[in-house]
Enzyme design. Structure first.
Site, short mmCIF file in Angstrom:
data_model
loop_
_atom_site.label_atom_id
_atom_site.label_comp_id
_atom_site.label_asym_id
_atom_site.label_seq_id
_atom_site.Cartn_x
_atom_site.Cartn_y
_atom_site.Cartn_z
CG ASP A 295 -2.04 1.03 1.27
OD1 ASP A 295 -2.25 1.50 0.19
OD2 ASP A 295 -2.35 1.17 2.34
CD GLU B 181 -0.23 5.30 -3.96
OE1 GLU B 181 -0.95 4.46 -4.11
OE2 GLU B 181 0.33 5.81 -2.82
CG ASP C 175 -8.29 5.10 0.95
OD1 ASP C 175 -8.28 3.71 0.97
OD2 ASP C 175 -7.42 5.70 1.64
#
Length: 927
Positions: A461, A464, A584
């Site tokens: 996770d 980015e 999300d």
């Protein structure tokens, strides 16, 4: 987990406060003509059958920086259906997506092309006529490249029908100009016909549905802002689109990939598309199609086929950020069992960690001895356990992972020191996965953690990469960071803006975060440096991809098993290594609808194992929404309920009504597991998406081109969910043909020309239909996929209603799903083609088995066959089948388009006890 801003507005406020000088609004959707382009000054055939030419700028200007004076133009038909066009600086090597990271053919070295250009100039003097032709052609099997010399432009045409697929020429009437190539600004455009339907260019939440919508912003730059933000660059970068056109009732699809990892805006007007890229090269790949499936096949043959997934990954998953201790997840597993809702995988977010540090266990809340006991219990029944790993490594001298990372020099640098950011554990450094040493170190940390806790997969996770701070930061003296009293995502380091380099403040501002945020905002500073001097500016959007590769190597190296990895950030080729979820999202009806479009896009991107957080990540969904969401989510390829730390509990058993919907929808999913797993095999060998838009099976049916609230699993199973509040009916589009209700096969729809039908859909009902001419293998379901997989098989065979003649096909792939490879091989897998025909009342069903030993050793049997859509009322079978129980059921099929109902007969046979690994052949007569 993460970025909790409900919209870009709070982000913009922070941006204005911290980066006022850089947050200058710029209309990235406007196209301004820049310069006069380039002229072709030489062109030659390369030794490899390519074209190699030199382009010279016609007139320099300094808008977004000086033009690069000479460009090398390279084109090659790399296969019958793939054409590559590569444009770069003729004299200097520029950044490209690394060839060792994403393997593909390399153009010839620049020194050869320059020498070729010189020799071309000499030949030009001798034979000037060759260079005076204004348009020339370079033809392949399926595609033809034409190019114009002055100003230089190129076009790609389909050979079979002469259709122009890409055309970079411009004139005064066009809203865009000719080719622009500067160090930090590249621009190229293509004209498009008005009736073209485009799909792709993600990752973003598309409020208008799956089709690209004119004048919506399409910015590609990996960013940690939540998926509730529409029309913004989200977690992944996929600069590829599919173009579907219908010409005279015949469909033609093609694909276009720009292999470039730099940030970019793509401006789509409906009749043109313009790329505005802040670095790298123009490296285009054109895929001829002509069907949507062909396009994805050709695309994934270049970027890498989707990863094989273990069988259990297709079961249902439960996760939550906020399972504070082991007893909570023990209760969750127990409550799913009590509610009789299938569950295969339990997940923990960072709750299991010690101080939110990767590869650690909280000794109080997740004591290792008790966790190992729990894992032994769930592993014994076939359940699995997956945990989260974030890339940020806590700066903590007593932390072994950090110590070994520093010793191996694995972190991204800024001004010679490891770059400092902040994520959940506080101050962190970020591993540089472009460094081979980092990949080895990461694999070793995975191995060490697996020895501590035998997890079954990893969830990567925040890659980015996400950073709670911006700029150059230091750890504050005399202040605890984070202090544990406020939200963990607030920056508590001492930070200064970095604006003094062209990498941190490029001349052209992409529409980052949907607000033209600085490219280094809430991530690694873009002037930071990776291995071999690679700039974060260039490699930013590759971070999650490079981490995926390293994680895949690490997991596979532990026990030689097939890895399961879920990644938030993705790039071209990520599907070869990981699954993806859409990030999300919000517990709203709009986000439920967005999830379908995003899921379908990722199938096109070559990442077929995809799903959204069921019921929404935050805030609390309503009971009705959660009912409807599990009815959709049960048919996502990747099916997981996941909720936020700050949201109320939303496991499917929390409401009895939701539990009922879950038992119904997941009950069908678990029966369909053999079908889904076979689709994952097809994805692995051909790239075919598991979940697909309807136009994949019905490309000539233009009504389906914009449909974003229904989808197919494979070619034949159609899901038509309720996605609006308060509805107890759904208006579903049925392409031409017969469709049978999978929950009640005595009913269905006959759609003559393709039409909308209003279906009943009370709260606990989801409409799933099976198309004609299909054979779908199913099993009897179970509470866990391991048990479901051991039950007898059934085959559902469908013919057009009342057909006098028909042919149906299907297949089944079975294997040892722990093996790294997914292929047909003796002793470890079995593949079966199923066939059925009906002709003048004679019905035949048979199989052709490849490598039957694996299935025979497992003892799998086909117990029943149901054949739908037959005419007649009496079944006459041979003596050899006298032991079989045969039944006939009249089918009532709603006849849409021809008025009234259609009648047909379903013939059911059970007690067959046919070994799956043996060929069989059954026939009978309908009278």
């Amino acid at each position: 987990m993460v970025s909790l801003s409900p919209s870009p507005t709070p982000l913009l406020s922070l941006c204005l406060l911290s980066f006022l000088a850089l947050c200058i609004p710029q209309s990235s959707s406007a196209v301004t003509k820049i310069g006069l382009g380039y002229r072709l000054i030489s062109i030659e055939n390369g030794a490899d059958g390519s074209l190699v030419g030199t382009l010279q700028v016609k007139q320099s200007n300094n808008i977004y920086g000086p033009d690069i004076p000479l460009l090398r133009f390279y084109a090659k038909h790399e296969s019958e259906n793939r054409l590559r066009v590569h444009i770069t600086d003729a004299k200097k090597q520029r950044w490209e997506v690394p060839y060792d990271l994403l393997p593909r053919d390399q153009p010839p070295p620049l020194k050869q092309s320059i020498a070729l250009s010189r020799s071309s100039e000499e030949k030009k003097k001798k034979n000037n006529k060759k260079y005076l032709r204004s348009v020339s052609e370079y033809s392949g099997s399926e595609l033809v490249l034409t190019y114009t010399s002055d100003p230089f432009s190129f076009a790609v045409k389909r050979k079979s029908n002469g259709d122009t697929l890409f055309n970079s020429s411009s004139d005064e009437s066009d809203p865009f100009g000719p080719l622009v190539f500067k160090d930090q600004y590249l621009e190229i455009s293509t004209k498009l016909p008005k009736d073209a339907s485009l799909y792709g260019l993600g990752e973003n939440s598309q409020p208008h549905g799956i089709k690209l919508y004119p004048n919506d912003p399409y910015t590609l730059y990996t960013t940690d802002i939540s998926a509730i933000n529409v029309n913004a660059d989200l977690y992944g970068s996929h600069p590829v689109y599919m173009d579907l056109r219908n010409e005279g009732g015949k469909a033609y699809a093609h694909g276009v990939l720009l292999m470039n990892s730099n940030g970019m805006d793509v401006v789509y007007t409906g009749t043109s598309l313009t790329y505005k890229v802040i670095g790298g090269v123009l490296d285009f790949y054109f895929f001829a199609g002509p069907s949507p499936l062909n396009v994805v096949d050709q695309y994934t043959s270049l970027i890498g086929r989707p990863a094989p997934m273990p069988y259990w990954a297709f079961g249902f998953h439960q996760c939550r950020w906020g399972y504070h201790n082991l007893s909570v997840i023990e209760d969750v597993v127990e409550n799913y069992q009590k509610a009789k809702i299938p569950l295969d995988v339990i997940w923990t977010d960072d709750d299991h960690m010690d101080g939110k540090k990767d590869f650690t266990l909280n000794p109080v809340n997740y004591p290792r001895p008790k966790l190992l006991e729990f894992l032994e219990r769930i592993h014994s029944i076939g359940m699995k356990y997956v945990v989260i790993v974030d890339p940020g490594i806590a700066v903590n001298t007593s932390y072994g992972v950090y110590q070994r990372g520093m010793a191996n020099d694995v972190f991204i640098k800024h001004d010679g020191d490891p770059f400092l950011g902040q994520v959940w554990p506080g101050a962190v450094h970020f591993p540089d996965f472009l460094n081979p040493k980092t990949v080895s170190w990461w694999a070793d940390e995975i191995r060490r953690f697996h020895e501590l806790v035998p997890v079954d997969g990893l969830w990567i996770d925040m890659n980015e990469v996400s950073n709670f701070c911006s700029g150059k930061c230091t750890i504050p003296e005399g202040r605890i960071c984070p202090n544990g009293t406020g939200p963990g995502w607030i920056c508590c380091l001492d930070c200064k803006n970095i604006t003094n380099t062209k990498w941190d403040d490029p001349p052209y501002k992409i529409n980052a975060s949907g607000i033209v945020a600085p490219v280094g905002y809430k991530t690694i500073a873009t002037s930071a440096v990776h291995y071999n001097g690679v700039l974060e500016y260039d490699a930013h959007s590759l971070y999650g991809f490079s981490q995926s590769i390293a994680t895949h190597k690490g997991l596979q190296g532990i026990e030689g098993k097939r890895p399961f990895i879920l990644s938030r950030s993705t790039y071209v080729g990520s599907g070869k290594y990981v699954a993806h979820w859409t990030g999300d999202n919000q517990g709203t009806w709009e986000n439920l609808r967005y999830s379908i479009s995003t899921m379908l896009n990722f199938g096109i991107f070559g990442i077929p194992m995809v799903g959204a957080d069921i019921c929404g990540f935050y805030p609390q969904p309503t009971e009705e929404l959660c009912n409807r969401w599990i009815e959709v989510g049960a048919f996502y390829p990747f099916s997981r309920d996941h909720a936020n730390y700050y949201s109320p509990r939303q496991e499917l058993y929390q409401w009895e009504s939701v539990a009922e919907s879950a038992r119904n929808a997941l009950g069908m999913r678990y029966k369909l597991l053999p079908y889904l797993y076979t689709l994952s095999y097809e994805a692995h060998v051909s790239g075919a998406p598991i979940a697909r838009p309807l136009f994949f099976s019905f490309p000539s049916f233009t009504e389906s081109y914009g449909l974003s609230t229904q989808f197919l699993l494979g070619s034949s199973v159609m899901v038509s969910p309720v996605v609006e509040q308060g509805q107890t009916q759904v208006k579903a589009l049925f392409p031409p043909g017969t469709w049978y209700n999978l929950f009640d096969m005595a009913h269905g729809v006959v759609s003559k020309d393709g039409s909308y039908v209003t279906l009943d859909a009370p709260l606990h009902v989801v409409n799933v239909h099976l198309y004609e001419n299909a054979i779908v293998p199913m099993q009897q379901g179970g509470m866990v996929s391991k048990d479901a997989r051991a039950t007898p098989f059934s085959l559902i065979v469908t013919f057009p209603a009342g057909a006098k003649q028909g042919e149906a096909k299907g297949n089944l792939f079975l294997d040892d799903d722990e093996l790294p490879e997914m292929k047909i091989a003796s002793g470890s897998s079995t593949y079966i083609d199923f066939h059925a025909t009906v002709k003048d009342g004679n019905v035949r069903v048979w199989s052709e088995v490849e490598e039957g030993k694996f299935a025979l050793d497992k003892g799998w049997v086909i117990d029943s066959i149901n054949v739908l859509g037959l005419s007649g009322s009496k079944v006459v079978m041979g003596m050899a089948m006298s032991h079989v129980n045969v039944s006939t059921t009249e089918q009532n099929l709603y006849g849409q388009g021809d008025g009234g109902e259609s009648k047909a007969v379903m013939v059911g046979m059970n007690g067959l006890n046919i070994p799956v690994g043996n060929n069989f052949d059954i026939s009978w007569k309908m009278e």
